[in-house]
Design an enzyme around this catalytic site. Structure first.
Site, mmCIF file in Angstrom:
data_model
loop_
_atom_site.group_PDB
_atom_site.id
_atom_site.type_symbol
_atom_site.label_atom_id
_atom_site.label_comp_id
_atom_site.label_asym_id
_atom_site.label_seq_id
_atom_site.Cartn_x
_atom_site.Cartn_y
_atom_site.Cartn_z
ATOM 1 N N CYS A 91 0.917 -1.267 0.075
ATOM 2 C CA CYS A 91 0.132 0.062 -0.138
ATOM 3 C C CYS A 91 0.811 1.327 -0.049
ATOM 4 O O CYS A 91 0.357 2.080 -0.379
ATOM 5 C CB CYS A 91 -0.999 0.158 1.185
ATOM 6 N N HIS B 44 -3.554 6.852 3.031
ATOM 7 C CA HIS B 44 -3.918 5.407 2.379
ATOM 8 C C HIS B 44 -5.145 5.092 2.894
ATOM 9 O O HIS B 44 -5.759 5.189 4.000
ATOM 10 C CB HIS B 44 -2.955 4.484 2.555
ATOM 11 N N ASN C 98 -10.275 -0.785 0.240
ATOM 12 C CA ASN C 98 -8.701 -0.593 0.105
ATOM 13 C C ASN C 98 -8.313 -1.157 -1.138
ATOM 14 O O ASN C 98 -8.466 -2.511 -1.496
ATOM 15 C CB ASN C 98 -8.137 -1.505 1.376
HETATM 16 N N1 ACO Z 1 -18.235 -9.823 9.297
HETATM 17 C C1 ACO Z 1 -18.671 -10.123 10.466
HETATM 18 N N2 ACO Z 1 -17.812 -10.534 11.433
HETATM 19 C C2 ACO Z 1 -16.300 -10.734 11.150
HETATM 20 C C3 ACO Z 1 -16.054 -10.081 9.730
HETATM 21 C C4 ACO Z 1 -16.869 -9.923 8.672
HETATM 22 N N3 ACO Z 1 -16.355 -9.559 7.456
HETATM 23 N N4 ACO Z 1 -14.638 -10.394 9.697
HETATM 24 C C5 ACO Z 1 -14.274 -11.016 11.059
HETATM 25 N N5 ACO Z 1 -15.353 -10.960 11.980
HETATM 26 C C6 ACO Z 1 -15.494 -11.369 13.063
HETATM 27 C C7 ACO Z 1 -14.263 -11.992 13.815
HETATM 28 O O1 ACO Z 1 -14.438 -13.441 13.455
HETATM 29 C C8 ACO Z 1 -14.440 -11.972 15.172
HETATM 30 O O2 ACO Z 1 -15.359 -12.788 15.726
HETATM 31 P P1 ACO Z 1 -15.115 -13.455 17.252
HETATM 32 O O3 ACO Z 1 -15.031 -12.180 18.036
HETATM 33 O O4 ACO Z 1 -16.243 -14.242 17.155
HETATM 34 O O5 ACO Z 1 -13.852 -14.014 16.799
HETATM 35 C C9 ACO Z 1 -14.850 -10.460 15.132
HETATM 36 O O6 ACO Z 1 -15.619 -10.014 13.962
HETATM 37 C C10 ACO Z 1 -13.757 -9.548 15.584
HETATM 38 O O7 ACO Z 1 -12.919 -9.476 14.793
HETATM 39 P P2 ACO Z 1 -11.467 -8.829 14.751
HETATM 40 O O8 ACO Z 1 -10.330 -9.003 13.777
HETATM 41 O O9 ACO Z 1 -11.091 -8.735 16.091
HETATM 42 O O10 ACO Z 1 -12.231 -7.433 14.459
HETATM 43 P P3 ACO Z 1 -11.400 -5.769 14.496
HETATM 44 O O11 ACO Z 1 -12.440 -4.885 15.227
HETATM 45 O O12 ACO Z 1 -10.173 -6.019 14.599
HETATM 46 O O13 ACO Z 1 -11.860 -5.457 12.783
HETATM 47 C C11 ACO Z 1 -10.585 -5.355 11.023
HETATM 48 C C12 ACO Z 1 -11.233 -6.120 11.767
HETATM 49 C C13 ACO Z 1 -11.662 -4.259 10.215
HETATM 50 C C14 ACO Z 1 -9.822 -5.976 9.888
HETATM 51 C C15 ACO Z 1 -9.658 -4.546 11.539
HETATM 52 O O14 ACO Z 1 -8.807 -5.193 12.512
HETATM 53 C C16 ACO Z 1 -8.772 -3.732 10.647
HETATM 54 O O15 ACO Z 1 -9.315 -2.722 10.018
HETATM 55 N N6 ACO Z 1 -7.354 -3.899 10.651
HETATM 56 C C17 ACO Z 1 -6.449 -3.228 9.826
HETATM 57 C C18 ACO Z 1 -6.671 -3.977 8.475
HETATM 58 C C19 ACO Z 1 -6.096 -2.943 7.369
HETATM 59 O O16 ACO Z 1 -6.226 -1.951 7.309
HETATM 60 N N7 ACO Z 1 -5.262 -3.689 6.407
HETATM 61 C C20 ACO Z 1 -4.769 -3.184 5.518
HETATM 62 C C21 ACO Z 1 -3.766 -2.297 5.953
HETATM 63 S S1 ACO Z 1 -2.487 -2.378 5.237
HETATM 64 C C22 ACO Z 1 -3.084 -2.598 3.406
HETATM 65 O O17 ACO Z 1 -3.709 -1.655 2.828
HETATM 66 C C23 ACO Z 1 -2.332 -3.600 2.590
#
Ligand code: ACO
Length: 333
Positions: A116, A260, A290
Site C-alpha cells: 500500500c 491511504h 482498500n
Molecule cells: N463480518 C462479520 N464478522 C467478522 C468479519 C466480517 N466480515 N470479519 C471478522 N469478523 C468477526 C471475527 O471473526 C471476530 O469474531 P469473534 O470475536 O467471534 O472471533 C470479530 O468479528 C472481531 O474480529 P477482529 O478481527 O478482532 O475485528 P476488528 O475490530 O479488529 O476489525 C478489521 C477487523 C476491520 C480487519 C480491523 O482489524 C482492521 O481494519 N485492521 C486493519 C486492516 C487493514 O487496514 N489492513 C490493510 C492495511 S495495510 C494494507 O492496506 C495492505
C-alpha cells in the site's frame, strides 16, 4: 525545506465499472453484514474488475488521463514506475505491458513491490530519477486487482479490498517562478520482521505452486487484522511527523491530508495525531474499499477533478502497508 525538484503535472484514474456493495456478500454465502463492515471499516462498496480487465488495462486508463492533463505524449515518458501487489503475471513486469499499450518507446519500465505504500515509494523514486538527471518525465502508477488475491472464503479479508488504478506524471521543476511547486519532503520506512502479519505465504519462489499451496489456500492474502491496525496507526503517525518536519511545516499548514484508504478509523487516528481536522482529510474508502497502492493516486485524482487540489494547495500524503512499509510526502501543487 528543500527546493522542489519535481512536480505533479497531471493525474488520472482507471476504475472498473462493476460495483459490489456490502449487501452483495450474502449472495456469495459469506457471513457478514453491511453494518459490521461499515462500523469496523467505513466501507460501503468497492469496484471489482471483470476477469479480462487486467492491472495493465486499469493502469493504461489512469495513465492516459494523467498524460492528457499534463500535456505529455507517450514518447516523452522517460520512465514508468508501476507499483502493484497484483501484477498480471510474475515475469515480465506489468509495467512493460503498460509501456507497450501506451507506445512509450523511450521509457524504462519496471514494477515496484511495496504494497500500500508503493505509490509514495514510486513517487520518491521518480523524484530521484529527475533529481539525478536520469529522467525529465516519469509516469508513476499504483494499480491493483486485489479481487484476484483475496480469499473469497475469508470474511475477515475479502470485505476489505477493491480494484483500481491511479497515476501521476512527475516532471522536472523548471525556472525560478515556480520553485516552491512540487515535492517538498519525502519519508520511507520498512520493517520486514513483521512481514507475516500481512502476506501471501505460498506460490512464490520459496514455495512454488504445488498441491499443498492450493489445499492450504496459501496463495491468498492472510492478515492479522488487529496487529495490522495497531502498526498502521503508529506508523502513519510517525510518517506524518517526518514529512511535516522535512518540509518545515505543521498540520496547520496542510490544506488537505490524503491518507491511504484502508479503514476510516485508521484515517481518523492519523488525522488526530497530525492535528488536521477531518474536514481537511479526504476519505473515499466508503466507495472503493482498500485498493492498496492505488488508493492515494485515485484519491488525488478525485481531488484534482473536484478542484480541491489546485495550484497552491499543500497536501500531506501518507501510507502504510504490507511489509510493513510506510511512507509520506508533502507536495505543493
Ligand atoms: N463480518 C462479520 N464478522 C467478522 C468479519 C466480517 N466480515 N470479519 C471478522 N469478523 C468477526 C471475527 O471473526 C471476530 O469474531 P469473534 O470475536 O467471534 O472471533 C470479530 O468479528 C472481531 O474480529 P477482529 O478481527 O478482532 O475485528 P476488528 O475490530 O479488529 O476489525 C478489521 C477487523 C476491520 C480487519 C480491523 O482489524 C482492521 O481494519 N485492521 C486493519 C486492516 C487493514 O487496514 N489492513 C490493510 C492495511 S495495510 C494494507 O492496506 C495492505
Amino acid at each position: 525545506m528543500k527546493r522542489p525538484l519535481a512536480y505533479v503535472a497531471g493525474t488520472g484514474r482507471g476504475i472498473p465499472a462493476k460495483v459490489m456493495t456490502n449487501h452483495d456478500f450474502a449472495a456469495l454465502g459469506i457471513e457478514t453484514s453491511h453494518d459490521w463492515i461499515v462500523e469496523r471499516t467505513g466501507i460501503v462498496e468497492r469496484h471489482i474488475a471483470e476477469p479480462g480487465e487486467t492491472t495493465a488495462h486499469m493502469s493504461a486508463e489512469a495513465a492516459r488521463t494523467a498524460m492528457q492533463r499534463a500535456g505529455v505524449t507517450a514518447g516523452e515518458l522517460d520512465a514508468i514506475v508501476l507499483s502493484t501487489a497484483t501484477p498480471d503475471r510474475l515475469l515480465p513486469s506489468t509495467a512493460v505491458d503498460l509501456q507497450a499499450m501506451l507506445g512509450a518507446t523511450r521509457a524504462a519500465a519496471f514494477d515496484l513491490s511495496a504494497a500500500c505504500s508503493g505509490f509514495l515509494y514510486g513517487m520518491t523514486i521518480g523524484e530521484g530519477m529527475i533529481a539525478t538527471g536520469v529522467a525529465e518525465t516519469v509516469l508513476v502508477i499504483g494499480a491493483e486487482k486485489m479481487s484476484s488475491i483475496v480469499d473469497w472464503q475469508d470474511r475477515a479479508t475479502c470485505v476489505l479490498f477493491g480494484d483500481g488504478a491511479g497515476a501521476a506524471i512527475l516532471r522536472r521543476t523548471k525556472g525560478s517562478g515556480n520553485q516552491q511547486r512540487g515535492i517538498l519532503s519525502t519519508f520511507m520506512r520498512s520493517d520486514g520482521t513483521l512481514a507475516e502479519l500481512l502476506w501471501r505465504p505460498g506460490g512464490g519462489a520459496k514455495q512454488p505452486f504445488c498441491q499443498d499451496v492450493l489445499d492450504e489456500r496459501s496463495f491468498y492474502v492472510k492478515m492479522a487484522g488487529r496487529e495490522v491496525f495497531k502498526s498502521a496507526v503508529r506508523s502513519m503517525a510517525e510518517a506524518c511527523d517526518r514529512a511535516l518536519d522535512g518540509a518545515k511545516l505543521t498540520g496547520n499548514d496542510i490544506d488537505i491530508l490524503i491518507p491511504h484508504q484502508a479503514n476510516v478509523r485508521i484515517i481518523e487516528a492519523t488525522a488526530k495525531h497530525a492535528s488536521i481536522p477531518m474536514d481537511k482529510v479526504y476519505v473515499n474508502v466508503d466507495r472503493y474499499g482498500n485498493t492498496s497502492s492505488a488508493s492515494i493516486p485515485i484519491a488525488l485524482d478525485e481531488l484534482v477533478e473536484q478542484g480541491t487540489v489546485r495550484e497552491g494547495t499543500t497536501a500531506l500524503l501518507v501510507a502504510f502497508g504490507a511489509g510493513f512499509t510506510w511512507a509520506s510526502m508533502v507536495i505543493r501543487f
